[in-house]
Scaffold this motif. Structure first.
Motif, PDB file in Angstrom:
ATOM      1  N   ILE A   5     -43.584  82.965 -15.378  1.00 43.15           N
ATOM      2  CA  ILE A   5     -43.246  84.366 -15.108  1.00 43.15           C
ATOM      3  C   ILE A   5     -43.625  85.184 -16.323  1.00 43.15           C
ATOM      4  N   LEU A   6     -44.403  86.239 -16.086  1.00 43.45           N
ATOM      5  CA  LEU A   6     -44.843  87.133 -17.154  1.00 43.45           C
ATOM      6  C   LEU A   6     -44.163  88.486 -16.973  1.00 43.45           C
ATOM      7  N   PHE A 102     -31.183  82.544 -17.201  1.00 40.29           N
ATOM      8  CA  PHE A 102     -31.222  81.740 -15.972  1.00 40.29           C
ATOM      9  C   PHE A 102     -32.640  81.274 -15.661  1.00 40.29           C
ATOM     10  N   LEU A 103     -33.585  82.201 -15.712  1.00 38.44           N
ATOM     11  CA  LEU A 103     -34.960  81.878 -15.350  1.00 38.44           C
ATOM     12  C   LEU A 103     -35.629  80.956 -16.359  1.00 38.44           C
ATOM     13  N   PRO A 108     -41.328  78.659 -17.548  1.00 38.37           N
ATOM     14  CA  PRO A 108     -41.738  79.206 -18.837  1.00 38.37           C
ATOM     15  C   PRO A 108     -41.899  80.718 -18.689  1.00 38.37           C
ATOM     16  N   LEU A 109     -41.377  81.475 -19.633  1.00 36.66           N
ATOM     17  CA  LEU A 109     -41.409  82.933 -19.577  1.00 36.66           C
ATOM     18  C   LEU A 109     -42.271  83.475 -20.708  1.00 36.66           C
ATOM     19  N   PHE A 110     -43.031  84.531 -20.389  1.00 37.67           N
ATOM     20  CA  PHE A 110     -43.899  85.165 -21.377  1.00 37.67           C
ATOM     21  C   PHE A 110     -43.777  86.681 -21.256  1.00 37.67           C
ATOM     22  N   ILE A 111     -44.098  87.362 -22.336  1.00 37.15           N
ATOM     23  CA  ILE A 111     -44.227  88.816 -22.317  1.00 37.15           C
ATOM     24  C   ILE A 111     -45.699  89.149 -22.446  1.00 37.15           C
ATOM     25  N   ILE A 133     -38.048  83.663 -24.246  1.00 35.30           N
ATOM     26  CA  ILE A 133     -39.481  83.895 -24.111  1.00 35.30           C
ATOM     27  C   ILE A 133     -40.270  82.905 -24.960  1.00 35.30           C
ATOM     28  N   GLN A 134     -41.225  82.228 -24.345  1.00 31.16           N
ATOM     29  CA  GLN A 134     -42.016  81.246 -25.091  1.00 31.16           C
ATOM     30  C   GLN A 134     -43.018  81.908 -26.037  1.00 31.16           C
ATOM     31  N   GLN A 135     -43.630  83.005 -25.587  1.00 32.46           N
ATOM     32  CA  GLN A 135     -44.613  83.687 -26.431  1.00 32.46           C
ATOM     33  C   GLN A 135     -44.789  85.120 -25.954  1.00 32.46           C
ATOM     34  N   THR A 136     -45.078  86.001 -26.902  1.00 38.59           N
ATOM     35  CA  THR A 136     -45.287  87.413 -26.601  1.00 38.59           C
ATOM     36  C   THR A 136     -46.752  87.765 -26.841  1.00 38.59           C
ATOM     37  N   TYR A 137     -47.353  88.415 -25.848  1.00 40.32           N
ATOM     38  CA  TYR A 137     -48.761  88.804 -25.925  1.00 40.32           C
ATOM     39  C   TYR A 137     -48.885  90.325 -25.933  1.00 40.32           C
ATOM     40  N   SER A 138     -49.631  90.832 -26.895  1.00 38.65           N
ATOM     41  CA  SER A 138     -49.891  92.268 -27.013  1.00 38.65           C
ATOM     42  C   SER A 138     -51.287  92.596 -26.503  1.00 38.65           C
TER      43      SER A 138
END
Length: 213
Positions: A5-6, A102-103, A108-111, A133-138
């Protein structure tokens, strides 16, 4: 890793509107003092385009300014935002922490955000989103500034085959479509029904994302 999920950041996880006005006001106050701007701060115009790449923001807000002055304005704006974030003047939307907790136990969650690296890092640190959050992407990771390509980058680096993109703007919905993800539109502060109509699902509360997924 096959499903993920992003999340977009502004207007999806983080209530940017709480820090937007004072940061933008401070930026244009500097411009007024330097006689580079006359009149009121164009806050409403910014709200209309919230979520687009920052280069587009300053082209829109300051169409008659040089690229150098736009870049300077953006630097001031970014620093003001980060200062306000560090003072906890902003906030996550209701239900974000509980829902991410919860999610994160199931996916795996990402931004993936149009925000700048330092800005996103400030929010993640202030609200300890690294717990979920596993990793944040800009968007700075993508030369084109295209949200679909940013989502593709996350997808490729983590070998993701499918999942969900959660966001409030057309770029989020299009990014999901282009990468064969399911789109979930959030009808929060900056969302526009004309854009959300193309989402696979639309929610009015962050907690409702769990029902969709």
């Amino acid at each position: 890793m096959t499903q993920a999920i992003l999340f977009d950041m502004d207007g999806t996880l983080f209530q940017t509107d709480l820090i937007l006005e004072p940061a933008l006001e401070a930026t244009f106050e500097v411009l007024r003092k330097e006689r580079q701007w006359q009149g009121e701060t164009p806050i409403e115009k910014y709200r209309e385009i919230m979520g687009v790449p920052l280069s587009v923001v300053w082209e829109t807000l300051c169409p008659n300014h040089s690229l150098e002055l736009r870049n300077k304005s953006n630097d001031i704006f970014q620093q003001q935002l980060i200062t306000l974030i560090s003072k906890h003047r902003g906030a996550l939307y209701d239900g974000v922490e509980e829902t991410l907790a919860f999610l994160s136990e199931r996916y795996p969650l990402f931004i993936a955000s149009n925000g700048y690296i330092e800005y996103l890092a400030a929010i993640v640190e202030a609200y300890q989103l690294q717990r979920f959050i596993q990793q944040t992407y800009s968007i700075q990771s993508i030369a084109s500034g295209n949200k679909s390509e940013l989502v593709e980058l996350v997808k490729t680096e983590h070998q993701i085959q499918g999942g969900f993109v959660v966001g409030d703007r057309a770029s989020d919905i299009q990014a999901a479509k282009d990468n064969h993800f399911t789109s979930i539109g959030v009808r929060f502060d900056f969302a526009q029904d004309s854009e959300l109509q193309y989402a696979d699902h639309v929610v009015d509360s962050f907690k409702d994302i769990v029902k969709v997924i």
